[in-house]
Motif scaffolding. Structure first.
Motif, PDB file in Angstrom:
ATOM      1  N   GLY A 162       0.800  -1.217   0.000  1.00 52.88           N
ATOM      2  CA  GLY A 162       0.000   0.000   0.000  1.00 52.88           C
ATOM      3  C   GLY A 162       0.826   1.257   0.000  1.00 52.88           C
ATOM      4  O   GLY A 162       2.057   1.234   0.022  1.00 52.88           O
ATOM      5  N   GLY A 163       0.129   2.381  -0.028  1.00 53.22           N
ATOM      6  CA  GLY A 163       0.738   3.694  -0.033  1.00 53.22           C
ATOM      7  C   GLY A 163      -0.333   4.737  -0.256  1.00 53.22           C
ATOM      8  O   GLY A 163      -1.522   4.470  -0.083  1.00 53.22           O
ATOM      9  N   GLU A 164       0.102   5.923  -0.659  1.00 56.93           N
ATOM     10  CA  GLU A 164      -0.859   7.004  -0.904  1.00 56.93           C
ATOM     11  C   GLU A 164      -0.394   7.808  -2.108  1.00 56.93           C
ATOM     12  O   GLU A 164       0.797   8.006  -2.310  1.00 56.93           O
ATOM     13  CB  GLU A 164      -0.969   7.913   0.312  1.00 56.93           C
ATOM     14  N   VAL A 165      -1.372   8.276  -2.894  1.00 49.56           N
ATOM     15  CA  VAL A 165      -1.084   9.078  -4.074  1.00 49.56           C
ATOM     16  C   VAL A 165      -2.000  10.296  -4.080  1.00 49.56           C
ATOM     17  O   VAL A 165      -3.152  10.223  -3.639  1.00 49.56           O
ATOM     18  CB  VAL A 165      -1.265   8.246  -5.375  1.00 49.56           C
TER      19      VAL A 165
ATOM     20  N   LEU B 298      -5.711   6.060  -1.281  1.00 48.63           N
ATOM     21  CA  LEU B 298      -4.864   4.923  -0.957  1.00 48.63           C
ATOM     22  C   LEU B 298      -4.544   4.211  -2.265  1.00 48.63           C
ATOM     23  O   LEU B 298      -5.380   4.154  -3.171  1.00 48.63           O
ATOM     24  CB  LEU B 298      -5.574   3.980   0.003  1.00 48.63           C
ATOM     25  N   CYS B 299      -3.333   3.700  -2.349  1.00 47.46           N
ATOM     26  CA  CYS B 299      -2.941   3.044  -3.587  1.00 47.46           C
ATOM     27  C   CYS B 299      -2.007   1.882  -3.286  1.00 47.46           C
ATOM     28  O   CYS B 299      -1.583   1.682  -2.153  1.00 47.46           O
ATOM     29  CB  CYS B 299      -2.269   4.040  -4.528  1.00 47.46           C
TER      30      CYS B 299
ATOM     31  N   ALA C 230       1.156  -0.642  -5.603  1.00 49.55           N
ATOM     32  CA  ALA C 230       1.918  -0.822  -6.833  1.00 49.55           C
ATOM     33  C   ALA C 230       2.568  -2.196  -6.806  1.00 49.55           C
ATOM     34  O   ALA C 230       2.769  -2.782  -5.735  1.00 49.55           O
ATOM     35  CB  ALA C 230       2.977   0.265  -6.963  1.00 49.55           C
ATOM     36  N   GLU C 231       2.896  -2.726  -7.967  1.00 49.72           N
ATOM     37  CA  GLU C 231       3.541  -4.034  -8.045  1.00 49.72           C
ATOM     38  C   GLU C 231       4.975  -3.980  -7.517  1.00 49.72           C
ATOM     39  O   GLU C 231       5.486  -4.954  -7.007  1.00 49.72           O
ATOM     40  CB  GLU C 231       3.509  -4.552  -9.478  1.00 49.72           C
ATOM     41  N   GLU C 232       5.616  -2.822  -7.679  1.00 46.55           N
ATOM     42  CA  GLU C 232       6.989  -2.642  -7.215  1.00 46.55           C
ATOM     43  C   GLU C 232       7.028  -1.454  -6.272  1.00 46.55           C
ATOM     44  O   GLU C 232       6.121  -0.625  -6.285  1.00 46.55           O
ATOM     45  CB  GLU C 232       7.910  -2.385  -8.413  1.00 46.55           C
ATOM     46  N   GLU C 233       8.041  -1.353  -5.473  1.00 40.90           N
ATOM     47  CA  GLU C 233       8.129  -0.241  -4.525  1.00 40.90           C
ATOM     48  C   GLU C 233       8.449   1.052  -5.265  1.00 40.90           C
ATOM     49  O   GLU C 233       9.331   1.101  -6.131  1.00 40.90           O
ATOM     50  CB  GLU C 233       9.194  -0.516  -3.462  1.00 40.90           C
ATOM     51  N   ILE C 234       7.690   2.109  -4.921  1.00 43.32           N
ATOM     52  CA  ILE C 234       7.851   3.423  -5.534  1.00 43.32           C
ATOM     53  C   ILE C 234       8.127   4.417  -4.418  1.00 43.32           C
ATOM     54  O   ILE C 234       7.406   4.458  -3.422  1.00 43.32           O
ATOM     55  CB  ILE C 234       6.572   3.849  -6.311  1.00 43.32           C
TER      56      ILE C 234
END
Length: 155
Positions: A112-115, A127-128, A130-134
């Motif tokens: 997870g993360g945030e955009v 909330l978002c 991604a397949e790889e770490e950004i």
């Protein structure tokens, strides 16, 4: 007096059903949105109530029907205008998020993360994942939507 009570009761059932379950005539495409079950219910209730009041006041049956129909038509037209005006002010559906650009505000990965999205009216931050770490601060594009969360990839 029984006719007024029956029609008023039917109108009350129609009005309550339209309020609880949504406009009944809309489901059957009656009148192409030009006829509201709420307005019909209001008209029938007003017809029944005004007819009962007129007859209880000692007016002849002919006058009770005339008063009932007159008030019912006015109540129907007013409530139909209000329903139409309210339906015209409904919010448009939110724009599709697929292809929207934004910037990650936190480190984002499979967990997870945030955009922060650009040009989106309803919510800018989502909330978002991604397949790889950004890394935070990376420009991304939305590639999929799942409920209120979005999947992103770097641009």
């Amino acid at each position: 007096m029984t006719v007024f009570l029956v029609i008023g009761g039917i109108g009350l059932v129609l009005l309550l059903a339209s309020l609880v379950f949504g406009d009944i005539f809309e489901a059957f495409d009656v009148g192409e949105g030009g006829f509201s079950g709420i307005a019909a219910g209001v008209g029938a209730v007003v017809f029944g109530a005004s007819g009962v009041i007129a007859q209880s006041s000692g007016l002849p049956v002919v006058w009770a029907y005339a008063i009932g129909v007159g008030f019912a038509v006015v109540a129907f037209l007013v409530s139909q205008a209000v329903v139409k005006r309210l339906s015209e002010t409904e919010d448009a559906p939110p724009p599709p998020l697929d292809g929207a650009f934004g910037m990650t505000t936190a480190t984002t990965g499979p967990s997870g993360g945030e955009v922060r999205l650009e040009g989106v009216r309803d919510l800018e931050a989502r909330l978002c994942w991604a397949e790889e770490e950004i890394a935070a601060g990376t420009r991304v594009v939305v590639v999929a939507v799942s409920g209120s969360r979005v999947q992103v990839r770097p641009v």
